[in-house]
Design an enzyme around this catalytic site. Sequence first.
Site, short mmCIF file in Angstrom:
data_model
loop_
_atom_site.label_atom_id
_atom_site.label_comp_id
_atom_site.label_asym_id
_atom_site.label_seq_id
_atom_site.Cartn_x
_atom_site.Cartn_y
_atom_site.Cartn_z
N ASP A 1 0.61 -1.30 -0.28
CA ASP A 1 0.08 -0.25 -0.21
C ASP A 1 0.73 1.21 0.47
O ASP A 1 2.10 1.16 -0.02
CB ASP A 1 -1.12 -0.39 1.03
CG ASP A 1 -2.14 0.38 1.21
OD1 ASP A 1 -1.82 1.37 0.43
OD2 ASP A 1 -3.44 0.14 1.37
N ALA B 1 -7.89 -3.16 1.35
CA ALA B 1 -6.66 -4.57 2.02
C ALA B 1 -5.93 -4.35 1.05
O ALA B 1 -4.56 -5.36 2.08
CB ALA B 1 -7.44 -5.96 3.00
N LYS B 2 -5.68 -4.99 0.03
CA LYS B 2 -5.21 -4.83 -0.79
C LYS B 2 -4.10 -5.98 -0.97
O LYS B 2 -3.40 -6.31 -1.27
CB LYS B 2 -3.79 -3.59 -1.23
CG LYS B 2 -4.51 -2.63 -1.62
CD LYS B 2 -3.53 -1.21 -1.54
CE LYS B 2 -4.60 0.22 -2.12
NZ LYS B 2 -4.80 0.84 -1.00
N ARG B 3 -4.79 -7.21 -0.26
CA ARG B 3 -4.72 -8.78 -0.29
C ARG B 3 -3.86 -9.40 -1.64
O ARG B 3 -4.53 -9.03 -2.55
CB ARG B 3 -5.55 -9.63 0.25
CG ARG B 3 -6.10 -9.03 1.72
CD ARG B 3 -4.24 -9.08 2.56
NE ARG B 3 -4.58 -9.11 3.63
CZ ARG B 3 -4.88 -7.63 4.60
NH1 ARG B 3 -4.17 -6.81 3.59
NH2 ARG B 3 -4.75 -7.34 5.90
#
Lengths: 284, 284
Positions: free
Chosen positions: A102, B98-100
């Site tokens: 991020d 969450a950019k998982r």
Amino acid sequence: METFFSFLERRVDDCSSLLCVGLDPHIPDLKEPTAASALDFCLTLVKQTAPYAAAFKPNAAFFEIFGAEGWTVLKQVIEAVSDESKRLGSLVPVILDAKRGDIASTADAYAQSAFENLGAHCITLNPYLGKDSIDPFIKDHEKGVFLLCKTSNPGSGDLQDLKIMKEERGKTDDLLSSSIFLYEHVAKLAQTWNTKNNIGLVVGATHIDALKRVRAAAPDLWFLSPGVGAQGGELEAAMKAGLRKDGKGMLIPISRGISRASNPAKAAAEFRDEIINIKMGMKK
Amino acid sequence: METFFSFLERRVDDCSSLLCVGLDPHIPDLKEPTAASALDFCLTLVKQTAPYAAAFKPNAAFFEIFGAEGWTVLKQVIEAVSDESKRLGSLVPVILDAKRGDIASTADAYAQSAFENLGAHCITLNPYLGKDSIDPFIKDHEKGVFLLCKTSNPGSGDLQDLKIMKEERGKTDDLLSSSIFLYEHVAKLAQTWNTKNNIGLVVGATHIDALKRVRAAAPDLWFLSPGVGAQGGELEAAMKAGLRKDGKGMLIPISRGISRASNPAKAAAEFRDEIINIKMGMKK
């Protein structure tokens, strides 16, 4: 100057091992589907395998699935590794496998969570957002990152195997013959970015050709190479392709191959020995 | 058949808004650096801005930083949005930022954590690991994902702006003129993968040319376009470049521009109105 990889290399020397023990409390492997059972599972693994472990690698997902309680367990597991390190008189680094990525203040928050609050020494990161998304994690040279480069899964080729063009080239004729894969470009970037000796790469042990290419692109970096054991990679071929010239530079993470063994300590010792034997054979 | 984006479009119609309110409890913005204060911060924002919000977007990092307590707060915040939805008689979707990105059983665990345990309707994902890392999140068509495509940060170009080659082309002569950016390729993949109407793209509002290219590559998909407000994007230019022909297809997330306003409800209403005015102007 101490850096994450100087810590790791000291541990590798102390235990003669390149084995990274995965701490993945999969619910089907637990006695009960509870955070308490996940804690038991991990503490048992840590105690049994620490003498043979160059590092431990808890995967955040298998703790996060228990919500708040899982987060507490993750912290307790990392503390248990720290206690075991003191007992052994040798720091066993903890690599938090979280594959975060991020930007700006959000990346700062993830870094603080992983390193300061949880006490991990290293974290896996996704490079897709670029250098500024990595910076908050590498500013302290004693903390490290492994950037996803060529992952072990079947779909890894969707993006990672794309051929990219080098804009600086003048002649379009040369493009096809001299193009490189996206994952090779990531490896080259990482080699350039590694000014504090705290950046490594995730390169799946399932891709022998990719291991060779990444080793050529990043001769100095440590690899974290999953895929041996449950995922089916062949250890010897992977090590021949990926080890550095000094016989280090590659951590072999094993999770279920150890945790599901009837005797995890014995399984870890055997993996450690197998790695040593392959290295010895390569020296001949 | 109901899908994530049919839910979202119904909400967009109900509230005449493309505004996505970010729930980012940055510690410097809180009364005290505690999870309880983060909860207060978010609950106030949810209550004040819900009438103007097409969606809410909590960023996991700002909860994770509080450890186990933060995870409890995140769940409470999502429940509060659900309560507010009932009060309004209109479901306001929650997009967990969450950019998982992980594989196999690990991706399954993240999906269960986000959708079943936390109750989010959608999650942001990193596409670097390929389609099989996305699959566990899109198998239920009522749950959605936004894949990172072209992010708003300065370093986004490191990977996303690489020019990639199409192997199927015969003539190397055409390569330079007809190459595409990596982020365009991601957009094309996402358009192809979107068979259940539950895949969207993150395309920063800070990159007008990229918005145009991604809209051309993925004419049907919803965008989540950060960068307006605190990050300095210009709303009108971004909307002109990114909106679909039907005047939808673009969520504008605003976080600090609302949370730091002296009157967040008024700020949210003003952003909503500004978006409507721009859309009306475009119709002329």
